[in-house]
Design an enzyme around this catalytic site. Structure first.
Site, short mmCIF file in Angstrom:
data_model
loop_
_atom_site.label_atom_id
_atom_site.label_comp_id
_atom_site.label_asym_id
_atom_site.label_seq_id
_atom_site.Cartn_x
_atom_site.Cartn_y
_atom_site.Cartn_z
N ARG A 103 0.87 -1.18 0.00
CA ARG A 103 0.00 0.00 0.00
C ARG A 103 0.91 1.23 0.00
NH1 ARG A 103 -5.44 1.47 3.34
NH2 ARG A 103 -6.14 -0.12 1.86
N HIS A 130 -7.38 0.55 -6.49
CA HIS A 130 -7.60 -0.32 -5.32
C HIS A 130 -8.26 -1.61 -5.83
CE1 HIS A 130 -7.82 -1.49 -1.27
NE2 HIS A 130 -8.70 -0.63 -0.79
N GLN A 133 -10.14 -4.22 -3.43
CA GLN A 133 -11.46 -3.74 -3.00
C GLN A 133 -12.49 -3.92 -4.11
OE1 GLN A 133 -12.40 -2.04 0.13
NE2 GLN A 133 -14.33 -2.68 -0.76
N ASP A 228 -17.25 7.07 -1.88
CA ASP A 228 -16.00 6.95 -1.11
C ASP A 228 -15.68 8.35 -0.56
OD1 ASP A 228 -13.54 6.09 -0.10
OD2 ASP A 228 -12.51 6.15 -2.05
N CYS A 268 -16.40 1.57 0.37
CA CYS A 268 -15.24 0.74 0.72
C CYS A 268 -14.86 0.89 2.19
CB CYS A 268 -14.06 1.09 -0.19
SG CYS A 268 -13.58 2.82 -0.10
N ARG A 296 -13.69 -8.82 1.40
CA ARG A 296 -12.26 -8.59 1.20
C ARG A 296 -11.49 -9.86 1.55
NH1 ARG A 296 -10.28 -3.44 1.26
NH2 ARG A 296 -8.44 -4.56 0.51
N1 NVA Z 1 -9.98 6.58 -1.60
C1 NVA Z 1 -9.62 6.17 -0.26
C2 NVA Z 1 -9.86 4.71 -0.09
C3 NVA Z 1 -9.55 4.17 1.27
C4 NVA Z 1 -9.79 2.70 1.39
C5 NVA Z 1 -8.16 6.53 0.00
O1 NVA Z 1 -7.33 6.33 -0.90
O2 NVA Z 1 -7.86 7.02 1.08
N1 CP Z 2 -11.41 -0.30 2.28
C1 CP Z 2 -10.14 -0.31 2.72
O1 CP Z 2 -9.19 -0.52 1.96
O2 CP Z 2 -10.02 -0.08 4.05
P1 CP Z 2 -8.65 0.09 4.86
O3 CP Z 2 -8.06 1.42 4.45
O4 CP Z 2 -9.07 0.04 6.29
O5 CP Z 2 -7.73 -1.04 4.49
#
Ligand code: NVA
Ligand code: CP
Length: 313
Positions: A103, A130, A133, A228, A268, A296
């Site tokens: 990540r 992502h 997800q 989101d 998500c 997930r």
């Molecule tokens: N769009 C959000 C998704 C988190 C799971 C982010 O990148 O922070």
């Molecule tokens: N939806 C998702 O990826 O959540 P986290 O940021 O908690 O992993």
């Protein structure tokens, strides 16, 4: 699926339609207990440069259920956080681990890991995509609309909000599975035109990928309403400015009323009640957000089993 052994998942577009469907079917079988896969002795490394609850925990539990293990390679406690080059980290970790879930911010950094690693690299969220997800979301949609092992052709997914990583992966997976995808965003927050074109090309004229600037037109008659956060990780300092730009874009009861009567609501998570989604909608009858979060675990088990060679066919 056997052909995917050893491969990376950097983008939703790294899978084709049949592979995506096969992965979802394997996830369904693992979830129901019809199938068991053994990854004893295999080790997944987690390199997370951003916070995570679902992704981190579901990867750890997925490996545990498959009989394998996970190592938390948090950048703060490894040399990653002190600037060791990706090329060196990736080659070293390839000698210890069997796969990496990463990540990070830039998609290019993820691609760099994949280039230098000799083991599968999985996108656990970047600024661009992502994909794990979006696979869980597709499984959740299949469960609701009973499309089982077939694709989702004929269904419309409406994403309202920021044209971010989630919007990108949903457009790509939606296109692969034959869904019509509408992405509605305020002016200035549209998804990447490159990803929109990529999704259209994957859809191949079988379904439509549309970008709109009106929440009601986006939601109208849709089977899946998705939103989101307005400010993603890394955009925290833009929060106030984004709250202004997204005024009128809350997925609330009025917007839900525009959708198909059978519509489900997905997010998500983490969610901000009163911002991108109302408390009534996220807690309401149409919401599937906790099934979605659970899924997930199942899709990542299917993915790990596939990339690590636990699937023979
Ligand atoms: N769009 C959000 C998704 C988190 C799971 C982010 O990148 O922070
Ligand atoms: N939806 C998702 O990826 O959540 P986290 O940021 O908690 O992993």
């Amino acid at each position: 699926l056997a052909a995917l052994k050893g491969r990376d998942l950097l983008s939703s577009a790294d899978l084709d339609g049949p592979q995506t469907l096969a992965l979802l079917e394997l996830a369904r079988q693992l979830k129901s207990g019809e199938r068991r896969i053994d990854l004893a002795g295999k080790v997944l490394g987690l390199i997370f440069s951003k916070a995570s609850t679902r992704t981190r925990v579901s990867f750890i539990v997925a490996m545990a259920r498959l009989g394998g293990q996970t190592i938390d390679l948090n950048p703060a406690v490894t040399q990653v956080g002190r600037g060791e080059p990706i090329a060196d980290t990736a080659r070293v970790l390839s000698r210890y681990c069997d796969a990496l879930a990463i990540r990070t911010f830039a998609q290019e950094d993820l691609a760099d890991y994949a280039h230098w690693a000799s083991i599968p690299v999985i996108n656990a969220l970047t600024d661009l995509e992502h994909p794990c997800q979006a696979l869980a979301d597709a499984l959740t949609i299949q469960e609701r609309f009973g499309h089982g092992p077939t694709d989702l052709h004929g269904l419309t997914l409406a994403y309202v909000g920021d044209g971010n990583n989630m919007a990108h992966s949903l457009m790509l997976v939606g296109a692969l599975l034959g869904m019509d995808v509408r992405v509605g965003c305020p002016d200035g927050f549209a998804p990447s035109p490159t990803v929109v074109e990529q999704a259209r090309s994957l859809a191949g004229g079988r379904s439509s990928i549309t970008v709109l600037q009106d929440p009601v037109a986006t939601a109208l008659g849709a089977h899946v309403l998705y939103t989101d956060v307005w400010a993603s990780m890394g955009q925290e300092e833009e929060q106030a400015q984004r709250e202004q730009a997204f005024a009128g874009w809350c997925l609330d009861e009025d917007l839900l009323a525009e959708a198909d009567p059978r519509a489900i609501v997905l997010h998500c998570l983490p969610a901000h009640r009163g911002e991108e989604i109302s408390a009534g909608v996220i807690e309401g009858a149409a919401s599937r957000v906790f099934d979605q979060a659970e899924n997930r675990l199942h899709v990542q088990q299917a993915l790990l089993a596939t990339l690590l060679g636990g699937v023979a066919d």
